[in-house]
Design a protein around this motif. Structure first.
Motif, PDB file in Angstrom:
ATOM      1  N   HIS A   1       0.942  -1.462  -0.053  1.00 19.07           N
ATOM      2  CA  HIS A   1      -0.055   0.017   0.053  1.00 19.07           C
ATOM      3  C   HIS A   1       0.878   1.318  -0.054  1.00 19.07           C
ATOM      4  O   HIS A   1       0.558   2.249  -0.697  1.00 19.07           O
ATOM      5  CB  HIS A   1      -1.071   0.104   1.346  1.00 19.07           C
ATOM      6  CG  HIS A   1      -1.866  -1.034   1.292  1.00 19.07           C
ATOM      7  ND1 HIS A   1      -3.041  -0.885   0.755  1.00 19.07           N
ATOM      8  CD2 HIS A   1      -1.780  -2.499   1.834  1.00 19.07           C
ATOM      9  CE1 HIS A   1      -3.756  -2.221   0.826  1.00 19.07           C
ATOM     10  NE2 HIS A   1      -2.828  -2.699   1.552  1.00 19.07           N
ATOM     11  N   THR A   2       1.955   1.206   0.967  1.00 20.44           N
ATOM     12  CA  THR A   2       2.805   2.315   1.175  1.00 20.44           C
ATOM     13  C   THR A   2       3.558   2.696  -0.404  1.00 20.44           C
ATOM     14  O   THR A   2       3.574   3.552  -0.836  1.00 20.44           O
ATOM     15  CB  THR A   2       3.955   2.378   2.145  1.00 20.44           C
ATOM     16  OG1 THR A   2       3.171   1.969   3.221  1.00 20.44           O
ATOM     17  CG2 THR A   2       4.741   3.384   1.883  1.00 20.44           C
TER      18      THR A   2
ATOM     19  N   THR B   1       1.004   3.956  -2.984  1.00 21.58           N
ATOM     20  CA  THR B   1       0.563   5.608  -2.792  1.00 21.58           C
ATOM     21  C   THR B   1       1.953   6.444  -3.047  1.00 21.58           C
ATOM     22  O   THR B   1       1.587   7.740  -3.424  1.00 21.58           O
ATOM     23  CB  THR B   1       0.048   5.364  -1.071  1.00 21.58           C
ATOM     24  OG1 THR B   1      -0.825   4.675  -1.013  1.00 21.58           O
ATOM     25  CG2 THR B   1      -0.216   7.044  -0.689  1.00 21.58           C
TER      26      THR B   1
ATOM     27  N   ALA C   1       1.800   7.145  -6.682  1.00 20.10           N
ATOM     28  CA  ALA C   1       0.819   7.756  -7.058  1.00 20.10           C
ATOM     29  C   ALA C   1       0.959   9.293  -6.587  1.00 20.10           C
ATOM     30  O   ALA C   1       0.757  10.254  -7.401  1.00 20.10           O
ATOM     31  CB  ALA C   1      -0.457   7.355  -6.443  1.00 20.10           C
ATOM     32  N   GLU C   2       1.852   9.279  -5.430  1.00 22.89           N
ATOM     33  CA  GLU C   2       1.950  10.792  -4.886  1.00 22.89           C
ATOM     34  C   GLU C   2       3.048  11.597  -5.827  1.00 22.89           C
ATOM     35  O   GLU C   2       2.902  12.708  -6.066  1.00 22.89           O
ATOM     36  CB  GLU C   2       2.353  10.805  -3.637  1.00 22.89           C
ATOM     37  CG  GLU C   2       2.418  12.028  -2.677  1.00 22.89           C
ATOM     38  CD  GLU C   2       2.830  11.763  -1.389  1.00 22.89           C
ATOM     39  OE1 GLU C   2       1.607  12.292  -0.686  1.00 22.89           O
ATOM     40  OE2 GLU C   2       3.914  11.589  -0.985  1.00 22.89           O
TER      41      GLU C   2
ATOM     42  N   THR D   1      -5.815  -1.607  -8.015  1.00 26.38           N
ATOM     43  CA  THR D   1      -4.927  -0.621  -7.700  1.00 26.38           C
ATOM     44  C   THR D   1      -5.310   0.788  -7.117  1.00 26.38           C
ATOM     45  O   THR D   1      -5.029   1.196  -5.979  1.00 26.38           O
ATOM     46  CB  THR D   1      -3.967  -0.306  -8.936  1.00 26.38           C
ATOM     47  OG1 THR D   1      -3.525  -1.553  -9.426  1.00 26.38           O
ATOM     48  CG2 THR D   1      -2.717   0.573  -8.595  1.00 26.38           C
TER      49      THR D   1
ATOM     50  N   TYR E   1      -5.034   0.013  -3.118  1.00 33.92           N
ATOM     51  CA  TYR E   1      -3.613   0.248  -2.938  1.00 33.92           C
ATOM     52  C   TYR E   1      -2.970   1.685  -3.015  1.00 33.92           C
ATOM     53  O   TYR E   1      -1.946   1.649  -2.922  1.00 33.92           O
ATOM     54  CB  TYR E   1      -2.793  -0.802  -4.021  1.00 33.92           C
ATOM     55  CG  TYR E   1      -3.009  -2.158  -3.305  1.00 33.92           C
ATOM     56  CD1 TYR E   1      -1.904  -2.759  -2.467  1.00 33.92           C
ATOM     57  CD2 TYR E   1      -3.912  -3.088  -3.945  1.00 33.92           C
ATOM     58  CE1 TYR E   1      -2.146  -4.002  -2.098  1.00 33.92           C
ATOM     59  CE2 TYR E   1      -4.143  -4.195  -3.501  1.00 33.92           C
ATOM     60  CZ  TYR E   1      -3.231  -4.769  -2.598  1.00 33.92           C
ATOM     61  OH  TYR E   1      -3.224  -6.117  -1.975  1.00 33.92           O
ATOM     62  N   THR E   2      -3.751   2.265  -3.423  1.00 38.80           N
ATOM     63  CA  THR E   2      -3.284   3.699  -3.507  1.00 38.80           C
ATOM     64  C   THR E   2      -4.215   4.840  -2.596  1.00 38.80           C
ATOM     65  O   THR E   2      -5.378   4.552  -2.562  1.00 38.80           O
ATOM     66  CB  THR E   2      -3.374   4.496  -4.843  1.00 38.80           C
ATOM     67  OG1 THR E   2      -4.437   4.446  -5.561  1.00 38.80           O
ATOM     68  CG2 THR E   2      -2.108   3.767  -5.636  1.00 38.80           C
ATOM     69  N   PHE E   3      -3.628   5.673  -1.649  1.00 39.78           N
ATOM     70  CA  PHE E   3      -4.423   6.592  -0.936  1.00 39.78           C
ATOM     71  C   PHE E   3      -4.131   8.124  -1.367  1.00 39.78           C
ATOM     72  O   PHE E   3      -3.306   8.455  -1.890  1.00 39.78           O
ATOM     73  CB  PHE E   3      -4.047   6.315   0.493  1.00 39.78           C
ATOM     74  CG  PHE E   3      -4.205   4.898   0.865  1.00 39.78           C
ATOM     75  CD1 PHE E   3      -5.425   4.494   1.320  1.00 39.78           C
ATOM     76  CD2 PHE E   3      -3.593   4.122   0.871  1.00 39.78           C
ATOM     77  CE1 PHE E   3      -5.764   3.213   1.626  1.00 39.78           C
ATOM     78  CE2 PHE E   3      -3.326   2.709   1.390  1.00 39.78           C
ATOM     79  CZ  PHE E   3      -4.871   2.248   1.467  1.00 39.78           C
ATOM     80  N   ASN E   4      -5.328   8.797  -1.032  1.00 42.52           N
ATOM     81  CA  ASN E   4      -5.260  10.358  -1.786  1.00 42.52           C
ATOM     82  C   ASN E   4      -4.561  11.015  -0.458  1.00 42.52           C
ATOM     83  O   ASN E   4      -5.246  10.960   0.667  1.00 42.52           O
ATOM     84  CB  ASN E   4      -6.542  10.677  -1.986  1.00 42.52           C
ATOM     85  CG  ASN E   4      -6.691  11.878  -2.578  1.00 42.52           C
ATOM     86  OD1 ASN E   4      -5.557  12.547  -3.191  1.00 42.52           O
ATOM     87  ND2 ASN E   4      -7.826  12.501  -3.025  1.00 42.52           N
ATOM     88  N   THR E   5      -3.185  11.357  -0.755  1.00 47.66           N
ATOM     89  CA  THR E   5      -2.763  11.978   0.464  1.00 47.66           C
ATOM     90  C   THR E   5      -2.984  13.556   0.484  1.00 47.66           C
ATOM     91  O   THR E   5      -3.382  14.135  -0.456  1.00 47.66           O
ATOM     92  CB  THR E   5      -1.266  11.648   0.436  1.00 47.66           C
ATOM     93  OG1 THR E   5      -0.678  12.478  -0.701  1.00 47.66           O
ATOM     94  CG2 THR E   5      -0.782  10.454   0.217  1.00 47.66           C
TER      95      THR E   5
END
Length: 71
Positions: free
Chosen positions: A18-19, A22, A25-26, A46, A50-54
């Motif tokens: 996950h990290t 992310t 993506a970031e 994905t 597996y990606t988070f909005n930071t």
């Protein structure tokens, strides 16, 4: 186990996937590239798992929008 050494029973090695997703993506990596690096066959997996909005991503969106208004 590593989660006991870290003092966080919720942590497991899979968290690093996950990290990884992310961070890419970031950094602006194309979602399809992130998908392929993580070994997914479906972009939905994905993006939804597996990606988070930071906060950095949110801020970048604001900056891009503000720049477009100044053009």
């Amino acid at each position: 186990m590593i989660h006991h050494e870290l003092g966080n029973v919720l942590f497991h090695a899979h968290c690093l996937r996950h990290t990884h997703g992310t961070i890419l993506a970031e950094g602006g990596v194309n979602p399809k590239t992130v998908m392929e690096r993580l070994g997914h066959k479906d972009i939905k997996t994905t993006l939804q798992t597996y990606t988070f909005n930071t906060e950095a991503m949110q801020q970048k969106a604001v900056e891009i929008f503000e720049q477009s208004l100044q053009a």
